[in-house]
Write an enzyme that holds these catalytic residues in place. Structure first.
Site, PDB file in Angstrom:
ATOM      1  N   ASP A   1      21.045 100.892 -54.028  1.00 26.98           N
ATOM      2  CA  ASP A   1      21.785  99.605 -53.371  1.00 26.98           C
ATOM      3  C   ASP A   1      23.176  99.305 -53.681  1.00 26.98           C
ATOM      4  O   ASP A   1      23.773  98.704 -53.064  1.00 26.98           O
ATOM      5  CB  ASP A   1      20.849  98.407 -53.691  1.00 26.98           C
ATOM      6  CG  ASP A   1      19.485  98.341 -53.157  1.00 26.98           C
ATOM      7  OD1 ASP A   1      19.483  98.507 -52.015  1.00 26.98           O
ATOM      8  OD2 ASP A   1      18.375  97.887 -53.907  1.00 26.98           O
TER       9      ASP A   1
HETATM   10  C1  BGC Z   1      21.275  95.580 -58.653  1.00 28.98           C
HETATM   11  C2  BGC Z   1      20.097  96.555 -57.620  1.00 28.98           C
HETATM   12  C3  BGC Z   1      19.094  95.960 -56.910  1.00 28.98           C
HETATM   13  C4  BGC Z   1      19.967  94.966 -55.855  1.00 28.98           C
HETATM   14  C5  BGC Z   1      19.031  94.198 -54.830  1.00 28.98           C
HETATM   15  C6  BGC Z   1      21.904  94.841 -57.224  1.00 28.98           C
HETATM   16  O1  BGC Z   1      22.648  93.822 -57.737  1.00 28.98           O
HETATM   17  O2  BGC Z   1      22.057  96.342 -59.059  1.00 28.98           O
HETATM   18  O3  BGC Z   1      19.390  97.208 -58.625  1.00 28.98           O
HETATM   19  O4  BGC Z   1      18.543  96.610 -55.914  1.00 28.98           O
HETATM   20  O5  BGC Z   1      21.020  94.197 -56.494  1.00 28.98           O
HETATM   21  O6  BGC Z   1      19.390  93.002 -54.614  1.00 28.98           O
HETATM   22  C1  NOJ Z   2      16.233  98.037 -57.120  1.00 28.49           C
HETATM   23  C2  NOJ Z   2      15.732  97.888 -55.963  1.00 28.49           C
HETATM   24  O1  NOJ Z   2      14.480  97.131 -55.735  1.00 28.49           O
HETATM   25  C3  NOJ Z   2      15.440  99.175 -55.457  1.00 28.49           C
HETATM   26  O2  NOJ Z   2      15.056  99.208 -54.033  1.00 28.49           O
HETATM   27  C4  NOJ Z   2      16.614 100.260 -55.562  1.00 28.49           C
HETATM   28  O3  NOJ Z   2      16.323 101.356 -55.058  1.00 28.49           O
HETATM   29  C5  NOJ Z   2      17.169 100.175 -56.792  1.00 28.49           C
HETATM   30  N1  NOJ Z   2      17.341  98.886 -57.251  1.00 28.49           N
HETATM   31  C6  NOJ Z   2      18.366 101.151 -57.124  1.00 28.49           C
HETATM   32  O4  NOJ Z   2      19.588 100.270 -56.358  1.00 28.49           O
END
Ligand code: BGC
Ligand code: NOJ
Length: 814
Positions: A487
């Site tokens: 993400d």
């Molecule tokens: C996090 C990710 C997460 C995303 C979801 C980010 O700030 O680092 O791990 O999936 O937010 O909203």
């Molecule tokens: C958490 C999110 O829930 C997941 O969908 C994503 O793949 C990982 N973070 C990595 O960014």
């Protein structure tokens, strides 16, 4: 250092020291009514949606961190001393404190000044309520005159609003007390047809519903004025902050034990029957009263607990293993499976790290979660798949998240994460392989919940696949969109404004940045789709998919290979990410793990080279970090990934969700020792002895462990709600132990450590129980199978067609 121990026989983790490094929580409820509960009784409850139907109040990011919960106070009415048997909120030095977190229940208790008290908290199946069974024993030589107080603080339903909109909310709180039961009915007078109730099996000694009266001015939960005074005053809340507190009197002879049941619940009335008498403003309690009466009866409460136990026995018995490694056994048989159910139920909504407000159900997340629980709850998996597919957009893309209560796509988070659609194929395929229920593909499902847009689910899968074909970049690799699995790899974001959302901001038109990871996922999901098409008799269509996959593989080899490992992506300028030519972020786990998992480069040695590079550059004793070198500064062209200080989260943290991709890749290379070694490095049970470093619960996975660039290397965060649960379960169960579902039957293909003499497993699959015995005779992964005494060709045991319910499988590895 440890703060407790595993009691595997009872499927419990027993915490023996209340001051764990962080609150160590458990979940109550598994259907519609849920709660989180910490080892010191902190936490809150909600009905279906942690944001929109929050029953009790909890303050995240509080100091101290875990305050607000299901607190019980005991008071010695002679000495006037009072304490909480769960340590918080009063923090007395307790004897024999223990918190037993079990499957859907938690028991917390201790002894203080000769009085032993334990409370068992759980949510009965098929009910929207929770039970607190308090058992008090007098171990003194003299009679004890005690008061017990059970307390909660009501949340005014919408947790976001409750925490922000005080000008309104301090005026709307309303309660009713009837027959000793406290009813919380804020906004019931207008558009709500639901209320909460809190009851005691032994009412009469007093209640309190106004927080300030209970706590006293300027006091906290550690020293409630009313408990100190020893008598509740029967206050009725008007506005401010409604609470529910019951007082009970306990006169206990030496050796005497008494049980009190408290129950907290949620109830809905038909909109036209809200009041009784009609036309009044009094809650109609006709249908709730029998429910309350039932569960205040300790016999009924015990029976409900027994049903819950059987429910979990049933779920966990679907797959049980006995291997030479206790941590494998414990996680597969108990905790990892349990965590998979929690991620299914909660998605990423409510934990110690997820506030229940920010995130609904993730499209990508929930599809991946299926890998971990579909064998335990296939019917619910089916329903989940259809809900998820209904939030797919007509383009084949998907809302990134949706709210569980409304099942509607969440516009605030948007869409355009270009990996999303493929996870639907992965999820559906897992369901088909588990159940053989092909009828799901013909279910009509709308796009974006738009009535009239329904098409068979299978058509949704086609659109998922084609979504990528319609979005290829300059090298022929998939465009990344807002981001892919990572993400935080926001290659079209270019945000230089503080506070702007990396998830929804797009400053480039997104026609250049490409993802090698999505390419690998496309190949993997595409093969699943081709197999599905073939099984449906659509041979030509299957061939089209296979041709596209072959083309994509060729592109990966031409433009996605960096010499020793797979590239990660191309940025908006067409520059490489995850290449030896980069200054930082030279090698990433996702593309390497996933391409190997997808079998890309198995034949020409590239998969092996990629995983060797991962081993060399990314693996640490605490798990495999996401990339190296960590980004030491913010890169406008990379986005959120470089917003994290080195070693945390996506910036070179140990992202436990993606480690299993490497484990599975290792099994595809036939390297069982490496696969299981990686598995053990992040296995929480195997890390129990370093709980003071790890800090999160030793019985469940955390999303992240700080990487080697962080000063806190080895410290876990974001426990419970993470794709880590499903992927690790899938990796150990289906690839390392190799008990793998397939369209044609149960495949038995273990790739286990060389030193293991074998293992046994029991797997219920499509209505039959498979008793599996694997024996190692040589060091390799070649398997010879005997099924019910007859040797078979290959490694797939077909589902029985003659009604057999028990199948014995013997495998010899050589
Ligand atoms: C996090 C990710 C997460 C995303 C979801 C980010 O700030 O680092 O791990 O999936 O937010 O909203
Ligand atoms: C958490 C999110 O829930 C997941 O969908 C994503 O793949 C990982 N973070 C990595 O960014």
């Amino acid at each position: 250092m440890k703060f407790g121990y595993f009691d595997d026989r009872n499927r419990e983790y027993v915490i023996t020291e209340p001051e764990t490094p962080l609150p160590w929580i458990n979940y109550l409820g598994c259907q519609a009514y849920f709660g989180i509960i910490s080892n010191t009784a902190g936490g809150y409850s909600f009905y279906r949606d942690a944001r929109l139907r929050r029953l009790t109040r909890y303050r995240y990011n509080n100091v101290p961190p875990d305050l607000g919960g299901r607190y019980i106070y005991l008071r010695d009415d002679e000495s006037k001393e009072f304490w909480s048997p769960s340590w918080l909120p009063t923090r007395h030095k307790l004897k024999d404190y223990s918190c037993r977190h079990g499957m859907g229940y938690t028991v917390i208790g201790s002894t203080y000044s000769g009085i032993e008290a334990h409370t068992r908290y759980f949510v009965p199946l098929d009910e929207n309520l929770e039970i607190w069974q308090l058992t008090v024993t007098n171990h003194r030589t003299t009679r004890a005159s005690l008061s017990g107080f059970a307390s909660i603080e009501f949340c005014l339903w919408d947790a976001q609003d409750d925490a922000t909109n005080f000008q309104r909310n301090l005026n709307i709180g309303q309660v009713e007390v009837d027959d000793g039961v406290i009813y919380h009915k804020t906004e019931y007078r207008e558009r709500r047809n639901h209320f909460a109730w809190f009851a005691s099996s032994q009412p009469g000694a007093g209640f309190e519903t106004q927080r300030e009266v209970f706590l006293g001015r300027n006091r906290g939960w550690d020293k409630p004025a009313a408990v100190e005074a020893g008598q509740l005053t029967n206050s009725i809340a008007h506005g401010w902050s409604p609470v529910g507190v019951h007082q009970v009197k306990l006169e206990l002879e030496p050796g005497e034990t008494r049980q009190i049941v408290f129950a907290l619940g949620y109830h809905e009335n038909p909109v036209d029957q809200k009041f009784d008498p009609a036309g009044s403003q009094i809650i109609n309690k006709r249908t709730v009263k029998p429910v309350i009466a039932k569960y205040l009866d300790p016999v009924q409460a015990d029976a409900a607990f027994e049903r819950l136990r059987l429910y979990w026995d049933g779920l966990l018995s679907v797959f049980q293993v006995n291997t030479p490694d206790i941590h494998t056994n414990r996680m597969v048989n108990i905790w990892n499976a349990y965590q998979c159910m929690a991620t299914f139920n909660m998605s990423r909504s409510a934990s110690s790290f997820e506030s229940g407000i920010g995130r609904g159900l993730g499209f990508r997340d929930s599809n991946q979660d299926l890998l971990g629980f579909v064998h335990m709850a296939p019917a619910r998996a089916r329903e989940r798949i259809l809900d998820l597919a209904a939030t797919q957009l007509a383009t084949g893309g998907a809302y990134h998240q949706y709210q569980p209560l409304t099942k509607r796509g969440n516009n605030d988070i948007g869409s355009g994460f270009n990996d999303d659609p493929h996870w639907l194929i992965v999820g559906v395929s897992a369901y088909l392989k588990e159940t053989g229920d092909w009828s799901i593909l013909d279910e009509p499902v709308p796009y974006d919940n738009e009535p009239g847009s329904e098409q068979p689910l299978y058509q949704h899968l086609r659109r998922s696949f084609n979504y990528t074909l319609a979005r290829l970049g300059p090298h022929g690799l998939p465009l990344i969109g807002r981001a892919d699995w990572n993400d935080c790899l926001n290659l079209n974001c270019f945000s230089d404004t503080p506070g702007q959302s990396f998830q929804t901001t797009t400053n480039k038109d997104g026609k250049v940045a490409e993802s090698v990871f999505i390419a690998g996922l496309f190949v993997y999901a595409g093969r699943e789709l081709a197999a599905i098409a073939k099984h449906r008799g659509l041979t030509e269509e299957a061939q089209v998919y296979l041709d596209e996959i072959a083309r994509m593989e060729a592109v990966i080899h031409e433009h996605g290979w960096d010499g020793e490992w797979f590239l990660r992506a191309y940025d908006d300028f067409g520059n490489k990410i995850g290449s030896k030519d980069c200054e930082e972020g030279k090698i990433f786990i996702e593309s390497n793990g996933f391409c190997a998992l997808a079998g890309i480069g198995l034949e020409d040695g590239r998969a092996e080279s990629a995983l060797n590079s991962v081993g060399e550059h990314l693996a640490t004793e605490n798990g495999i970090v996401l990339q190296q070198p960590a980004y030491s500064r913010y890169y406008l062209n990379l986005g959120e990934i470089s917003s994290y200080p080195p070693g945390y989260k996506e910036n070179a943290g140990i992202f436990c969700h993606v480690n299993p991709w490497v484990m599975i890749g290792e099994t595809r290379l036939g390297r069982g020792d490496r696969a299981h070694d990686y598995y053990s490095r992040i296995n929480p049970s195997a890390r129990e002895n370093i709980s003071d470093l790890h800090r999160c619960e030793p019985y469940v996975y955390s999303q992240m462990i700080a990487g080697k660039d962080a000063p806190t290397f080895g410290e876990a965060k974001n426990s419970w709600l993470t794709g880590t649960a499903a992927w690790n379960y899938y990796a150990i169960a289906q690839w390392i132990l190799g008990v793998r579902t397939s369209i044609d039957g149960l495949r038995i293909a273990p790739v286990i450590p060389k030193s293991w003499p074998g293992f046994t497993a029991m797997r219920t699959f499509r209505g039959a129980v498979y008793r599996i015995v694997i024996e190692r005779k040589g060091e390799g992964n070649q398997i010879a199978l005997t099924v019910d005494g007859t040797p078979i060709e290959g490694n797939v045991v077909p589902a029985p067609t003659d009604g057999r319910k028990e199948i014995s499988v013997h495998g010899v590895l050589s």
